[in-house]
Design a protein around this motif. Structure first.
Motif, short mmCIF file in Angstrom:
data_model
loop_
_atom_site.label_atom_id
_atom_site.label_comp_id
_atom_site.label_asym_id
_atom_site.label_seq_id
_atom_site.Cartn_x
_atom_site.Cartn_y
_atom_site.Cartn_z
N LYS A 280 0.82 -1.23 0.00
CA LYS A 280 0.00 0.00 0.00
C LYS A 280 0.85 1.27 0.00
CE LYS A 280 -3.92 -0.15 2.22
NZ LYS A 280 -4.92 -0.25 3.31
N LYS A 281 1.93 1.28 0.79
CA LYS A 281 2.79 2.47 0.86
C LYS A 281 4.26 2.02 0.97
CE LYS A 281 -0.33 5.88 1.39
NZ LYS A 281 -1.46 5.11 0.90
N ILE A 282 5.17 2.88 0.47
CA ILE A 282 6.61 2.62 0.57
C ILE A 282 7.29 3.90 1.03
CG2 ILE A 282 8.71 2.02 -0.71
CD1 ILE A 282 6.96 0.57 -2.74
N ALA A 283 8.24 3.76 1.97
CA ALA A 283 9.06 4.91 2.39
C ALA A 283 10.51 4.44 2.49
CB ALA A 283 8.58 5.45 3.73
N ILE A 284 11.45 5.30 2.09
CA ILE A 284 12.87 4.94 2.13
C ILE A 284 13.67 6.11 2.67
CG2 ILE A 284 13.30 5.62 -0.29
CD1 ILE A 284 15.19 3.16 -0.46
N TYR A 285 14.67 5.81 3.52
CA TYR A 285 15.52 6.86 4.10
C TYR A 285 16.83 6.22 4.52
CZ TYR A 285 17.32 10.26 7.48
OH TYR A 285 18.11 11.15 8.18
N ARG A 286 17.93 6.75 4.02
CA ARG A 286 19.27 6.22 4.34
C ARG A 286 19.29 4.69 4.23
NH1 ARG A 286 21.25 10.22 9.25
NH2 ARG A 286 21.44 12.10 7.95
N ASN A 287 19.52 3.99 5.38
CA ASN A 287 19.60 2.52 5.33
C ASN A 287 18.29 1.86 5.75
OD1 ASN A 287 19.72 3.27 7.98
ND2 ASN A 287 21.23 1.73 8.57
N LEU A 289 14.03 1.02 5.04
CA LEU A 289 12.97 0.89 4.04
C LEU A 289 11.72 0.42 4.78
CD1 LEU A 289 11.96 0.58 1.05
CD2 LEU A 289 12.78 -1.77 1.16
N ALA A 290 10.60 1.17 4.62
CA ALA A 290 9.34 0.78 5.27
C ALA A 290 8.33 0.43 4.19
CB ALA A 290 8.82 1.92 6.13
N ILE A 291 7.65 -0.72 4.36
CA ILE A 291 6.63 -1.17 3.40
C ILE A 291 5.34 -1.42 4.18
CG2 ILE A 291 6.00 -2.96 1.75
CD1 ILE A 291 9.00 -3.54 1.40
N GLN A 292 4.26 -0.71 3.78
CA GLN A 292 2.96 -0.92 4.43
C GLN A 292 2.15 -1.94 3.64
OE1 GLN A 292 0.32 2.43 4.58
NE2 GLN A 292 -1.07 1.47 6.01
N LEU A 293 1.72 -3.00 4.34
CA LEU A 293 0.86 -4.04 3.78
C LEU A 293 -0.53 -3.88 4.39
CD1 LEU A 293 3.43 -6.98 4.04
CD2 LEU A 293 2.99 -5.52 2.09
N PRO A 294 -1.54 -4.62 3.95
CA PRO A 294 -2.90 -4.40 4.49
C PRO A 294 -3.00 -4.51 6.01
CG PRO A 294 -3.00 -5.75 2.52
CD PRO A 294 -1.56 -5.56 2.82
N GLU A 295 -2.24 -5.44 6.62
CA GLU A 295 -2.40 -5.68 8.05
C GLU A 295 -1.14 -5.38 8.86
OE1 GLU A 295 -5.26 -6.49 9.35
OE2 GLU A 295 -6.29 -6.72 7.43
N LYS A 296 -0.06 -4.89 8.24
CA LYS A 296 1.18 -4.66 8.99
C LYS A 296 2.10 -3.72 8.21
CE LYS A 296 2.98 -8.99 7.12
NZ LYS A 296 3.27 -10.38 7.40
N ILE A 297 3.13 -3.25 8.92
CA ILE A 297 4.20 -2.46 8.30
C ILE A 297 5.51 -3.19 8.56
CG2 ILE A 297 5.50 -0.29 8.34
CD1 ILE A 297 2.94 1.15 9.06
N LEU A 298 6.30 -3.44 7.48
CA LEU A 298 7.61 -4.09 7.60
C LEU A 298 8.71 -3.03 7.51
CD1 LEU A 298 7.11 -7.14 5.20
CD2 LEU A 298 6.86 -7.12 7.67
N ILE A 299 9.66 -3.09 8.47
CA ILE A 299 10.81 -2.18 8.45
C ILE A 299 12.03 -3.00 8.07
CG2 ILE A 299 12.15 -0.46 9.72
CD1 ILE A 299 9.17 0.20 9.65
N LEU A 327 3.36 7.95 4.13
CA LEU A 327 4.18 7.21 5.10
C LEU A 327 5.62 7.69 4.94
CD1 LEU A 327 4.51 4.73 7.09
CD2 LEU A 327 5.04 3.39 5.07
N VAL A 328 6.25 8.00 6.09
CA VAL A 328 7.65 8.45 6.09
C VAL A 328 8.40 7.59 7.10
CG1 VAL A 328 9.20 10.37 6.61
CG2 VAL A 328 7.04 10.81 5.45
N VAL A 329 9.66 7.20 6.75
CA VAL A 329 10.47 6.43 7.69
C VAL A 329 11.73 7.22 8.03
CG1 VAL A 329 11.76 5.16 5.90
CG2 VAL A 329 11.47 4.12 8.13
N CYS A 330 12.14 7.13 9.30
CA CYS A 330 13.40 7.74 9.76
C CYS A 330 14.28 6.61 10.32
CB CYS A 330 13.12 8.78 10.84
SG CYS A 330 12.07 10.13 10.24
N SER A 331 15.38 6.99 10.97
CA SER A 331 16.30 5.97 11.48
C SER A 331 15.66 5.09 12.53
CB SER A 331 17.55 6.63 12.06
OG SER A 331 18.21 7.37 11.07
N LEU A 332 14.83 5.70 13.41
CA LEU A 332 14.27 4.94 14.54
C LEU A 332 12.75 5.04 14.61
CD1 LEU A 332 16.86 6.08 17.25
CD2 LEU A 332 16.92 3.99 15.89
N HIS A 333 12.12 5.77 13.67
CA HIS A 333 10.67 6.01 13.75
C HIS A 333 10.02 5.88 12.37
CE1 HIS A 333 12.52 8.34 17.08
NE2 HIS A 333 11.45 7.95 17.77
#
Length: 1130
Positions: A280-287, A289-299, A327-333
């Motif tokens: 559903k959503k993708i965010a990338i930052y430095r090292n 990568l966050a991927i949003q799926l229907p029931e979860k978010i994978l970091i 969706l935005v991803v940072c180093s720890l958030h």
């Protein structure tokens, strides 16, 4: 993915649909009628009448099912009612779905090839099947949907792919997209759903009020048409949105709806992450990568800190369902954006911060910062631009615009802010002073260069715009949407693909150059410009006397000439020179602006530099104008330089004549020699005095180069340089002249004969080469040449040559032994060894030809004798190249032919003990078996052929004591052609008898010679008999026979020694003498069967049957052993 209703119609109950292959028309089975619709707008084109009952199925022919000439159709019985069917893409196989839950795959003849029995059997009828139309798949894939509410996939072989996919409804229809990437299914849940080709559900296409009986995808498009129980026909357009994320040079995007591909825009590397659920959503930052799926978010995180590493691993899983716009991803958030609200969550799903904005969030971007304290740039619909730090609950307002924000970016040093508003205007502000620096129209995206503070680019209206500082914008055409700017690369998103476009930064660089801002221009050039741009920058900086920038630019293009100039100017500056006009004059001279340089030289008082510049450039007219008629010294220098110039001009003959008239003989000779004018050169050589050795030597050298041997010889003779003359003759291989010179001057003997010998050896004239080495006193070289030749002949299996070279080596040793008394014994041992090896290789040549070549010209008896001779003479150390296997093999074959069965059996047994090549294996095994069927004895004739002529003992065919009689130890004398034992006995002279005395005694005629011959008489017409009782049977009558007697059974050899009286009794016709040269003694042999004609070669002293020798000499025109030509005197 969104489904937009394109058109909708209502009719009778719709059971099936079919598109025309080009997608322009739609065929609908509605009740009793078949209707043809326009696929674009849903208008009815025509109804097709003629059906009296409900139509359940329609199809459009692609290439025809039956040919018109077929009168009937083949029919095949099946076990259950068929509910659905489908042909493979190549039309070779037909899949049938049946009511009893079985899928039957049949060939074109109706024969069942595969039967797939599904769980549930008759309770789960197969309601719909479809073959994947993709041409990229390696196998034909069949999708099967049954009323056991399962979706399955099978290969053509019947093997299931993956597990069954559970459905929540009874599927009534299944249909693939044209390229096979998606599946559409409908059924009892009153809606059509979109699935991936692997069966992962992606979403709902259209909800209806009744069961969906049929759904079809329009060919080569994203339009899906549904047909329902209540007669509804609905056409939906599927819109697939781009889901992606970008950070610097990494771009992540969704592929096939369930995969994420991360692309490195610089290295072009790609990595695919399979999620097996809708992304559903993708965010990338430095090292991260966050991927949003229907029931979860994978970091995900990178394995290493390497900037080019592309290996991601799962770091955390947030197992919660989230609804968010961005969706935005940072180093720890992770940051979730929902309308006006921003939520900051840790990777463990704990909500740490929340910010509520006064207006809708239109744009959000991470602008970096320490881990856990990153900054976010947020643009709102009301025009507010905020900076938010992840660890700070209070947003900071940077600017407030009057219009909505579309795109934002901050410069590398965080001092400038670029904003694109909803009117497509680019506005650039100074963050500290809030001052508007400039604005540009027609912008839809903007990005600052990450490596240069004053450069940004923006795209819009099909153009890419690059702006440096406050200079005018540089434009170029570009398709797509600009999303990033790193160095000389601009990242451009066109439709669904991201690419890195290399953009030369020439335009902004020239803008800086126009304002003489060399350092800033250099910074821009470092981002990426062409070589010609670097040269322009270097030249401009040099003329502007910015040597530092010019040096760096010339280093880039590796122009050593200008770097040397800059280096020399810097050295001069260190020494205290600071005349800028003089430096500029040097620069102009290097650039080819000679008149400007001359003016500046004159102005700074350096006229001599201008003069040398003109003369170096052969601009003698300009130099004369510059000097004028005032300075005679300068004029003379000019004339000399003009003469030098003439040398390198296109008229060298004139230049040579000028040098000659000026007395510069060496320079003239050099020009003439280089151009190869031998006529001019010999004229000069003849005119020169013999004391002028250097010019004469140079003339001779050029004659040698030009291969004028006569002229060179004449010149060296004039100089009296005998050594050089000798060397000339040797180098040019004029040996006759060299030899005549050596006769007059013997001190040059080595200088001539050694090169002569080497030349002969190189030209394969080895005998002459040896003689030449001897003349030069170089016996070792002579031997070395022959040893090398011998070694080569053995290695190359040229055993005939090897034997000949070994014989030559032995004769060479004899020559050395004659001259050197200290080494005599050692050299004579070598002589014996080489003679032995020569004979071994000579005979082995015949065996090698027999085993290696398909046809052999040798008689079996000859080969039989040769093999026995070789085996009798081989010691433990077998010479290189000689194969015992080949010898035994040849002996075994010939023994079998000639009836020596015992010897053949012995040979085969010996062969079993050796390593046998595969080519002989079968023949030897067969021979070993067949020989056992033969009697275990040898032919009597063969044994009689091995009779000793001294003691009349019959010897064995193979003798481990060597080629000697087992009784009297008398060595056998063999014919060098057939290797039969010759009727010869060697005898030795008693003490005191010299070779000359022996020959004179033998040459005396004896009276009873005729008497002995008379004993041979005819008893019948054609029977010849020798009467033994009347013959010479006493020692008195034939003294030699008495001398041959010895003590029976003695282990030592007793030689036959003869006295003067015995010699006198011998006939010259019966005696053969090997007249060896000193220091060897002569060898004497007596023929015991004078009627057997024996010939001995006078050079190698090998014995032959006279007939064999004559035949071989006729064939080869020389002795077959030592190759002595027949016309050569003894």
């Amino acid at each position: 993915m969104r489904a937009v209703l394109a058109w909708k119609e209502t009719n009778e109950c719709v059971y099936d649909l079919a598109f025309k292959p080009d997608g322009s028309q739609l065929i609908v089975a509605a009740g009793h009628r078949v209707l043809v619709w326009d696929a674009a707008d849903g208008s009815l084109i025509q109804p097709l009448k003629g059906h009296k009952d409900i139509v359940y199925c329609v199809a459009y022919a692609k290439d025809g099912l039956w040919s018109p000439e077929q009168k009937s159709v083949n029919k095949h019985k099946v076990s259950s009612k068929i509910t659905c069917c489908g042909w493979t893409n190549d039309g070779q196989y037909l899949a049938l779905g049946m009511m009893n839950g079985v899928v039957s795959i049949r060939n074109k003849n109706g024969e069942e090839k595969v039967k797939i029995e599904r769980p549930g059997a008759a309770s789960s009828p197969i309601w719909s099947i479809a073959w994947n139309p993709s041409k990229d798949e390696h196998n034909d894939i069949l999708a099967v949907a049954d009323w056991g509410q399962r979706l399955s996939f099978y290969q053509l072989s019947g093997k299931q792919i993956g597990k069954d996919r559970a459905l929540t409804y009874d599927p009534c229809c299944i249909s693939y997209f044209s390229k096979g990437e998606y599946i559409v299914m409908g059924g009892s849940d009153k809606q059509a759903s979109l699935y991936t080709k692997d069966g992962v559900r992606l979403g709902t296409i259209g909800e209806q009020n009744a069961w969906v009986w049929t759904c079809r995808v329009r060919p080569d498009s994203n339009f899906v048409v549904l047909g329902c129980q209540d007669g509804t026909i609905a056409c939906y357009q599927l819109i697939f949105s781009t889901v992606h994320g970008l950070y610097k040079d990494r771009y992540a995007y969704r592929d096939s709806m369930t995969d994420v591909i991360v692309q490195h825009l610089i290295t072009e590397q790609k990595v695919r992450i399979k999620c097996r659920e809708l992304v559903k959503k993708i965010a990338i930052y430095r090292n991260r990568l966050a991927i949003q799926l229907p029931e979860k978010i994978l970091i995900y995180e990178l394995y290493s800190d390497d900037s080019s590493d592309m290996h991601y691993r799962v770091k955390e899983k947030i197992c919660r369902k989230f609804e968010c716009n961005l969706l935005v991803v940072c180093s720890l958030h992770i940051i979730l954006c929902q309308e006006k609200r921003l939520q900051c969550l840790s990777f463990t799903s704990i909500r740490e911060k929340e910010w509520v904005m006064e207006s809708l969030i239109r744009y959000i971007k991470v602008i970096g910062g320490p881990p856990g304290r990153e900054g976010l740039l947020v643009g709102l619909k009301n025009g507010a631009i905020l900076k938010i730090f992840v660890d700070n609950p209070f947003p900071i307002t940077l600017l407030k615009l009057s219009t909505s924000v579309r795109c934002l970016d901050m410069s590398a040093s965080r001092n400038k802010l670029a904003v694109v508003d909803e009117h497509n205007t680019l506005l650039v502000y100074d963050i500290n002073s809030k001052e508007l620096l400039f604005q540009e129209p027609n912008a839809n995206s903007v990005a600052w260069n990450t490596q240069c503070e004053d450069m940004l680019c923006f795209s819009g209206n099909g153009y890419l715009n690059i702006k440096a500082s406050n200079f005018p914008v540089h434009q170029q055409k570009m398709q797509g949407f600009m999303v990033g700017y790193n160095g000389s690369k601009i990242f451009c998103l066109h439709v669904y693909s991201m690419s890195a476009v290399e953009v030369p930064q020439s335009a902004p660089m020239y803008q800086y150059l126009e304002r003489k801002m060399f350092k800033e221009a250099y910074q821009i050039a470092c981002l990426g410009v062409t070589d010609s741009d670097w040269r322009d920058l270097a030249t401009e900086a040099l003329e502007g006397l910015d040597f530092d920038t010019a040096k760096k630019a010339f280093i880039r293009i590796r122009d050593l000439r200008y770097l040397e100039l800059i280096n020399s100017i810097e050295e001069r500056k260190k020494r205290g020179e600071n005349d800028k006009e003089l430096f500029l004059a040097d620069v102009y001279a290097y650039q080819g602006k000679f008149h400007e340089a001359a003016r500046l030289y004159k102005r700074t008082g350096h006229e001599s530099r201008a003069l040398s510049m003109y003369t170096d450039l052969r601009m003698f007219e300009y130099a004369k104008e510059f000097v004028g008629a005032t300075d005679p010294n300068s004029s003379r220098i000019l004339m000399t330089k003009q003469a030098d110039w003439a040398k390198s001009s296109k008229e060298p003959r004139a230049a040579a004549e000028m040098y000659l008239s000026a007395g510069e003989h060496l320079k003239a000779i050099e020009i003439i020699g280089e151009h190869g004018w031998a006529d001019m050169l010999i004229d000069i050589a003849r005119k020169l005095d013999k004391a002028e050795r250097e010019p004469l030597g140079k003339c001779a050298l050029y004659f040698k180069r030009l291969k004028h041997h006569g002229y060179a010889s004449e010149t060296y003779s004039k100089m009296g340089d005998l050594q050089a003359l000798m060397q000339l003759h040797v180098e040019t291989c004029h040996w006759e002249e060299a030899f005549s010179l050596v006769e007059k001057h013997p001190q040059f003997k080595n200088d001539v004969f050694v090169p002569y010998a080497q030349w002969l050896a190189e030209n394969d004239r080895f005998e002459e080469a040896q003689k030449a080495f001897h003349k030069a006193g170089r016996q070792n070289e002579a031997v070395k040449v022959l040893e090398q030749l011998t070694h080569n002949a053995v290695v190359e299996n040229r055993f005939n040559d090897a034997g000949y070279y070994y014989w030559m080596l032995s004769m060479q040793c004899l020559d050395i032994a004659r001259e050197s008394e200290e080494q005599r014994n050692e050299i004579l041992k070598k002589f014996e060894r080489f003679q032995h090896l020569a004979e071994l290789y000579h005979v082995y040549r015949s065996i090698q030809r027999y085993t290696d070549e398909p046809f052999s010209s040798y008689m079996p008896e000859t080969l039989f004798n040769i093999c026995r001779f070789l085996l009798n003479n081989l010691t433990k150390d077998i010479p290189p190249g000689i194969s015992k296997v080949n010898t035994l093999y040849a002996l075994a074959k010939q023994s079998q032919k000639l009836g020596a069965y015992k010897l053949a059996r012995y040979s085969y047994e010996k062969l079993q003990e050796l390593h046998i090549p595969s080519r002989f294996q079968e023949s030897i095994e067969r021979g070993s078996l067949t020989i056992r069927s033969k009697p275990f004895h040898d032919s009597e004739d063969l044994i009689e052929g091995m009779m000793c002529y001294r003691c009349s003992t019959n010897n064995p065919l193979l003798n481990n004591q060597g080629s000697v009689c087992i009784n009297c130890r008398q060595p056998f004398i063999y014919s060098a052609s057939s290797y039969e034992v010759l009727p010869l006995v060697q005898f030795y002279l008693e003490e005191g008898i010299s070779d000359e005395d022996a020959v004179s005694l033998i040459d005396l005629e004896v009276p009873h010679m005729d008497e002995r011959n008379a004993r041979l008489q005819h008893t019948d017409n054609d029977l010849q008999a020798l009467r033994m009782d009347d013959g010479l049977d006493s020692a008195e009558e034939d003294p030699f026979t008495a001398k041959m007697s010895f003590e029976q059974g003695g282990s030592n050899f007793v030689p036959v020694k003869v006295s003067r009286s015995v010699l006198r009794s011998m006939s010259r016709r019966d005696v053969l003498i090997k007249r060896w040269p000193r220091p060897l003694k002569w060898e004497y042999f007596r023929s015991l069967l004078p009627d057997v004609s024996i010939t001995m070669c006078p050079t190698c002293f090998k014995m032959f049957h006279s007939e064999d020798y004559e035949l071989l000499v006729l064939q080869h025109n020389c002795c077959p052993y030592c190759r002595r030509p027949i016309d050569e005197p003894n």
